[in-house]
Design an enzyme around this catalytic site. Structure first.
Site, short mmCIF file in Angstrom:
data_model
loop_
_atom_site.label_atom_id
_atom_site.label_comp_id
_atom_site.label_asym_id
_atom_site.label_seq_id
_atom_site.Cartn_x
_atom_site.Cartn_y
_atom_site.Cartn_z
N LYS A 139 0.85 -1.19 0.00
CA LYS A 139 0.00 0.00 0.00
C LYS A 139 0.89 1.24 0.00
CE LYS A 139 -4.48 0.97 0.18
NZ LYS A 139 -5.42 0.39 -0.80
N THR A 189 -4.13 -5.10 0.39
CA THR A 189 -3.45 -3.84 0.70
C THR A 189 -4.33 -2.95 1.56
OG1 THR A 189 -4.21 -2.71 -1.32
CG2 THR A 189 -2.16 -3.98 -1.45
N ASP A 190 -5.66 -3.12 1.46
CA ASP A 190 -6.54 -2.35 2.33
C ASP A 190 -6.32 -2.73 3.79
OD1 ASP A 190 -8.91 -0.45 2.37
OD2 ASP A 190 -9.72 -2.15 3.51
N PHE A 194 34.36 27.45 -9.71
CA PHE A 194 34.27 26.32 -10.64
C PHE A 194 35.12 26.64 -11.87
CE2 PHE A 194 31.88 23.52 -13.72
CZ PHE A 194 32.35 22.33 -13.17
N ARG A 208 30.96 32.35 -7.19
CA ARG A 208 29.61 32.07 -7.66
C ARG A 208 28.70 31.72 -6.48
NH1 ARG A 208 29.24 25.84 -10.02
NH2 ARG A 208 30.20 24.80 -8.21
N GLN A 212 30.69 18.38 -6.26
CA GLN A 212 31.16 17.05 -5.87
C GLN A 212 31.99 17.12 -4.59
OE1 GLN A 212 31.11 18.29 -8.94
NE2 GLN A 212 30.88 16.70 -10.51
N ASN A 271 22.24 20.98 -8.62
CA ASN A 271 22.92 22.28 -8.64
C ASN A 271 21.91 23.33 -9.08
OD1 ASN A 271 24.68 24.41 -8.77
ND2 ASN A 271 26.23 23.34 -9.95
N HIS A 309 21.26 26.45 -10.27
CA HIS A 309 22.08 27.46 -10.90
C HIS A 309 21.52 28.87 -10.68
CE1 HIS A 309 24.28 24.28 -12.83
NE2 HIS A 309 23.20 23.82 -13.44
#
Length: 286
Positions: free
Chosen positions: A12, A57-58, A152, A169, A212, A238, A240
């Site tokens: 579920k 599943t209930d 970078f 940055r 990284q 990332n 940006h």
């Protein structure tokens, strides 16, 4: 050619649960989304439509609500452990139970008033079966940003490269982290808070030359600060931020005005682990 049934499970998904604990005039709130997946001797239902070993599943959904009433919720890991152990112990055909929880935080405003916390969500996944019990805790949507202390450059270029190198940055991400515990018994709330704080500190305290590098620093900080954790998997988009060209307006832009990009975005993923950690008993990173 033989055709065989491969690994399978059923359960579920996304059971919504809000549990109010009434302690006199002061109430406590737990807000969860619970997922259950069971695996075991279930070939008959796939191959012949024989449902004699299928727990509906209930029923799984109802068990979540009944356990919330009977036992309370407390920490998400404790609740997931109780459910997973129940399904394996109660159903002979079930060999492994996997219970996942998303827990949404609420800040107290008064004895019975609350305000939903920010963007991040606490998660956990418990896998219990013949190979043992494994607890994985995590956090998703933890948005972090440094306005500087990030560079970078020095990367590979080819004829399609247009990205300019930078020595200053914005570095921003929305952390999705999951960490595997060494045992199935821990002070779960304290452990979660400590792990979250370690991830944040690793981001804040790292002068970054790449996302990284930041990922590895965050994972290292978490494992250094939290000895109860074996390994951590991090997924860092990332987010940006592009400097806006203000020259057409006769203005300089010395790292002050940015366009926050939506997509596409870089996606950095990695696992940081103790070299002496025991192997995982189940695939915990899925």
């Amino acid at each position: 050619m033989a055709i065989v049934l491969g690994p399978n499970r059923y359960g579920k998904a996304e059971v919504r649960l809000v549990r109010v604990t009434r302690d006199g005039d002061t109430h406590h709130l737990a807000d969860l989304t619970v997922g259950i997946a069971l695996a075991g001797d279930l070939a008959a239902t796939h191959q012949r439509g024989d449902n004699s070993g299928v727990l509906p599943t209930d029923t799984m959904k109802n068990t979540v609500y009944a356990f919330a009433k009977e036992h309370g919720v407390a920490e998400p890991e404790s609740f997931a452990l109780r459910l997973a152990r129940h399904f394996v112990a109660d159903q002979a055909q079930v060999h492994t139970a996997r219970v996942s929880v998303e827990a949404y935080g609420w800040d107290r405003l008064g004895p019975h008033s609350f305000q939903r916390q920010g963007s991040w969500t606490r998660t956990c996944t418990v896998t219990h079966g013949g190979d043992g019990t494994q607890v994985v805790t995590g956090i998703t949507g933890l948005v972090l940003l440094n306005t500087t202390a990030s560079e970078f450059h020095g990367y590979v270029t080819d004829r399609y490269t247009t990205l300019p190198e930078t020595t200053d940055r914005i570095l921003a991400t929305a952390v999705d982290a999951r960490w595997r515990h060494l045992t199935d018994a821990a002070p779960w709330d304290d452990s979660f808070r400590g792990a979250r704080d370690a991830l944040v500190a690793g981001f804040v305290d790292t002068y970054s030359y790449s996302l990284q590098q930041t990922l590895y620093a965050m994972g290292t900080r978490l494992l250094t600060d939290r000895p109860e954790i074996a390994e951590v998997r991090l997924t860092l988009p990332n987010k940006h931020h592009y400097p806006v060209d203000l020259a057409p307006f006769g203005q300089d832009n010395a790292g002050e005005v940015f366009l926050a990009g939506d997509r596409p975005y870089g996606l950095i993923e990695g696992t940081v682990t103790r070299d002496d950690a025991p192997p995982a008993s189940a695939e915990w990173y899925l």
